[in-house]
Design a protein around this motif. Structure first.
Motif, PDB file in Angstrom:
ATOM      1  N   UNK A 288      -6.596   4.167   4.939  1.00  0.00           N
ATOM      2  CA  UNK A 288      -6.583   3.025   4.786  1.00  0.00           C
ATOM      3  C   UNK A 288      -7.992   1.805   5.303  1.00  0.00           C
ATOM      4  N   UNK A 289      -7.360   1.478   5.948  1.00  0.00           N
ATOM      5  CA  UNK A 289      -8.527   0.780   7.000  1.00  0.00           C
ATOM      6  C   UNK A 289      -9.273   0.891   7.224  1.00  0.00           C
ATOM      7  N   UNK A 290     -10.527   1.963   7.041  1.00  0.00           N
ATOM      8  CA  UNK A 290     -11.844   2.775   6.714  1.00  0.00           C
ATOM      9  C   UNK A 290     -11.754   1.632   5.933  1.00  0.00           C
ATOM     10  N   UNK A 291     -11.530   1.468   4.968  1.00  0.00           N
ATOM     11  CA  UNK A 291     -11.626   0.784   3.236  1.00  0.00           C
ATOM     12  C   UNK A 291     -11.415  -0.490   3.491  1.00  0.00           C
ATOM     13  N   UNK A 292      -9.934  -0.830   3.800  1.00  0.00           N
ATOM     14  CA  UNK A 292      -9.422  -2.062   3.552  1.00  0.00           C
ATOM     15  C   UNK A 292      -8.366  -2.607   5.042  1.00  0.00           C
ATOM     16  N   UNK A 293      -9.490  -3.521   5.676  1.00  0.00           N
ATOM     17  CA  UNK A 293      -8.515  -4.161   6.953  1.00  0.00           C
ATOM     18  C   UNK A 293      -7.182  -4.556   6.618  1.00  0.00           C
ATOM     19  N   UNK A 294      -5.965  -3.924   7.425  1.00  0.00           N
ATOM     20  CA  UNK A 294      -4.747  -4.549   7.025  1.00  0.00           C
ATOM     21  C   UNK A 294      -5.052  -5.906   8.334  1.00  0.00           C
ATOM     22  N   UNK A 295      -4.022  -6.288   7.808  1.00  0.00           N
ATOM     23  CA  UNK A 295      -2.876  -7.295   8.716  1.00  0.00           C
ATOM     24  C   UNK A 295      -1.423  -7.195   8.746  1.00  0.00           C
TER      25      UNK A 295
ATOM     26  N   UNK B 205       0.820  -1.494   0.129  1.00  0.00           N
ATOM     27  CA  UNK B 205       0.076   0.015  -0.016  1.00  0.00           C
ATOM     28  C   UNK B 205       0.755   1.045  -0.400  1.00  0.00           C
ATOM     29  N   UNK B 206       0.585   2.231  -0.605  1.00  0.00           N
ATOM     30  CA  UNK B 206       1.541   3.503  -1.341  1.00  0.00           C
ATOM     31  C   UNK B 206       0.833   4.317  -0.998  1.00  0.00           C
ATOM     32  N   UNK B 207       1.652   6.019  -0.558  1.00  0.00           N
ATOM     33  CA  UNK B 207       0.639   7.234  -0.399  1.00  0.00           C
ATOM     34  C   UNK B 207       1.606   7.606  -1.687  1.00  0.00           C
TER      35      UNK B 207
ATOM     36  N   UNK C 183      -6.105  -4.510  11.966  1.00  0.00           N
ATOM     37  CA  UNK C 183      -7.221  -3.259  12.116  1.00  0.00           C
ATOM     38  C   UNK C 183      -8.262  -2.754  10.928  1.00  0.00           C
ATOM     39  N   UNK C 184      -9.078  -2.534  11.771  1.00  0.00           N
ATOM     40  CA  UNK C 184      -9.984  -2.158  10.435  1.00  0.00           C
ATOM     41  C   UNK C 184     -10.560  -0.884  10.914  1.00  0.00           C
ATOM     42  N   UNK C 185     -10.956  -0.462  10.544  1.00  0.00           N
ATOM     43  CA  UNK C 185     -11.848   1.366  10.624  1.00  0.00           C
ATOM     44  C   UNK C 185     -11.210   1.785  12.111  1.00  0.00           C
TER      45      UNK C 185
END
Length: 288
Positions: free
Chosen positions: A237-244, A74-76, A146-148
């Motif tokens: 990012x975690x608002x839309x894609x769950x990070x693991x 994931x990049x910004x 993490x999610x949201x």
């Protein structure tokens, strides 16, 4: 704590660094080959870690201290004010948004197949346009699902930090509007030299990020100069894609990339690129 990966005779393994020694991590008596297992072991308690026989780090070949990645990097983009301005002026940004200071984080991804090791040659010769560019960046490794999450709690989900070179084929980035292809050539995402855990790194603030090409300084900025800081990026990012655990986020590059020069200065075979971040180390890759 510093976490490194090396190429052993039977594949990539992870370990900890102590002074100039690499100490292989063991799980149930076997070498650890997955960063997610390293994260789980440290979560159980650093005092419970089991190690194999230490070896001199100088005798080892470093590998990217992440993986196996289960999702794209994931990049910004456009996340330092001066770089956002130089990018807007370069003519490369064909995304339809020419803002010099983005209102929201600009998020894209790089393919997992672009991952490269420290000292691994970056194949600029595979870029048919001859417009390969460097982008030194802070890499953030997620430690807990993490999610949201909110920005206020986001750093609780960080395992550690590393250095990323978000190598880019600029003409391909421009040609295809979306940035995925221009960012995802094989070997176009060197990561390393190791991970530094969040507790050892401490607060992200004045640590300097620098990039040099053939020893010539090109980029230099403190991490505090990000438009969107690490907690904001994770929350976005975690608002839309769950990070693991084990996911890698590249947080953007400061001014001084090749497209910012007049004339533009792209990488060519024989160049040596070194990206350094205070508190982490130096990531060096030759260009082939």
């Amino acid at each position: 704590m510093r976490i490194a990966a090396v190429h052993a005779a039977d594949g990539k393994i992870f370990g900890t660094l102590s002074d100039d020694e690499f100490r292989p991590l063991l799980m149930n008596g076997a070498p650890v080959r997955d960063l997610r297992d390293v994260i789980a072991l440290l979560e159980a308690g650093p005092d419970r870690l089991q190690h194999g026989t230490p070896v001199a780090l100088s005798s080892q070949t470093l590998a990217a201290p992440v993986g196996p990645l289960t999702k794209n990097v994931v990049c910004v983009g456009k996340n330092y004010h001066e770089h956002a301005r130089e990018f807007a002026r370069s003519g490369v940004d064909q995304s339809g948004d020419k803002q010099e200071s983005p209102e929201f984080p600009v998020v894209f991804t790089k393919a997992t197949s672009s991952l490269a090791d420290p000292l691994q040659p970056v194949p600029a010769s595979d870029d048919p346009t001859g417009t390969t560019d460097y982008e030194g960046e802070l890499g953030v490794v997620i430690g807990k699902r993490c999610s949201k999450v909110s920005a206020e709690e986001a750093l609780d989900f960080v395992f550690g930090y590393t250095v990323v070179n978000d190598v880019t084929a600029r003409a391909l980035q421009q040609r295809h509007k979306q940035w995925f292809l221009g960012k995802s050539l094989d070997g176009f995402c060197p990561v390393g030299p190791w991970l530094v855990t969040a507790d050892e790194m401490g607060p992200l603030d004045g640590q300097m990020l620098t990039t040099a090409v053939n020893g010539e300084p090109r980029q230099s900025a403190p991490l505090r100069d990000m438009i969107f800081d690490t907690p904001t990026i994770i929350a976005t990012v975690s608002a839309y894609v769950t990070l693991e655990p084990g996911d890698l986020i590249a947080t953007g590059t400061p001014a001084g990339v090749g497209i910012g020069f007049q004339p533009q200065r792209f990488l060519v075979p024989g160049d040596i690129v070194t990206v350094a971040i205070e508190g982490i180390g130096e990531l060096t890759n030759p260009i082939s």
